[in-house]
Design an enzyme around this catalytic site. Structure first.
Site, PDB file in Angstrom:
ATOM      1  N   HIS A 146      37.618  39.440 -14.356  1.00 12.49           N
ATOM      2  CA  HIS A 146      36.854  40.699 -14.305  1.00 12.49           C
ATOM      3  C   HIS A 146      35.423  40.479 -14.813  1.00 12.49           C
ATOM      4  CE1 HIS A 146      36.695  45.259 -15.000  1.00 12.49           C
ATOM      5  NE2 HIS A 146      35.631  44.818 -15.652  1.00 12.49           N
ATOM      6  N   GLU A 147      35.299  39.778 -15.939  1.00 12.84           N
ATOM      7  CA  GLU A 147      33.974  39.584 -16.548  1.00 12.84           C
ATOM      8  C   GLU A 147      33.118  38.613 -15.733  1.00 12.84           C
ATOM      9  OE1 GLU A 147      32.983  41.597 -18.877  1.00 12.84           O
ATOM     10  OE2 GLU A 147      34.994  42.449 -18.906  1.00 12.84           O
ATOM     11  N   HIS A 150      31.472  40.441 -13.070  1.00 17.83           N
ATOM     12  CA  HIS A 150      30.268  41.158 -13.520  1.00 17.83           C
ATOM     13  C   HIS A 150      29.039  40.260 -13.459  1.00 17.83           C
ATOM     14  CE1 HIS A 150      31.513  45.109 -14.757  1.00 17.83           C
ATOM     15  NE2 HIS A 150      32.422  44.686 -15.618  1.00 17.83           N
TER      16      HIS A 150
HETATM   17 ZN   LIG Z   1      33.974  45.750 -16.458  1.00 18.14          ZN
END
Ligand SMILES: [Zn+2]
Length: 191
Positions: A146-147, A150
């Site tokens: 997830h990171e 980003h």
């Molecule tokens: Zn996030």
């Protein structure tokens, strides 16, 4: 002045779709960004009764650096320590793809079921510039994926565009209930 939850940018802010830059020198400015990320996350979760600020990428406070912070202990909101990963890279994705709920400090009140690999290997620098290698499984592996998204300008909802049954909403009681896709489409979270 310390950073607050108001420093966290949320969709539809398109700055979240920008790619972050490699950190060349771990300068005072970088240390300040890391401190601001931690402060903003702690301030955010202080107002979120049913949620924990698990992790944050620098782009979420509108700083385009490849920096990620991840909480040391996911199950204990009182432990407010975070591990720092600078210029993180996933060196290996392993295991099965698994679907599970995912939320984001930059996507208010919406959760989604996202498919992620069950295991990852990550290489990064810590805040002192030392190389760290992590083998992660399960939830931590999900958090890294997830990171790292980003950092590449991607938000979890981007994996779910067109997926009618993937979205959930957090109720005032802290429960997740299905969120109709037509409603998601009105929120401006898709690019
Ligand atoms: Zn996030």
């Amino acid at each position: 002045m310390s950073a607050t939850k108001d420093d966290i940018i949320v969709l539809p802010n398109d700055h979240l779709r920008q790619k972050s830059k490699r950190v060349a020198v771990i300068s005072d400015e970088i240390h300040q960004v890391i401190k601001d990320m931690v402060d903003a996350t702690i301030d955010w979760e202080a107002t979120r009764e049913h949620e924990v600020g698990v992790a944050l990428a620098a782009v979420q406070i509108d700083k385009l650096y490849k920096i990620v912070i991840i909480r040391e202990d996911f199950d204990n909101k009182k432990n407010q320590h975070f591990k720092v990963f600078i210029n993180p890279q996933i060196t290996k994705l392993e295991g099965e793809l698994k679907q599970d709920y995912e939320g984001c400090l930059s996507v208010t009140d919406i959760y989604g079921k996202v498919a992620r690999y069950d295991k990852v290997r990550v290489r990064a620098l810590d805040e002192t510039g030392r190389v760290v290698r992590v083998k992660a499984e399960g939830f931590l592996a999900r958090v890294f994926q997830h990171e790292l998204d980003h950092i590449n300008g991607k938000v979890f909802v981007d994996h779910l565009k067109g997926n009618e049954d993937a979205f959930y909403k957090l109720t005032d009681e802290g429960k997740l209930e299905p969120l109709p896709y037509e409603q998601v489409q009105t929120l401006g979270v898709f690019r």
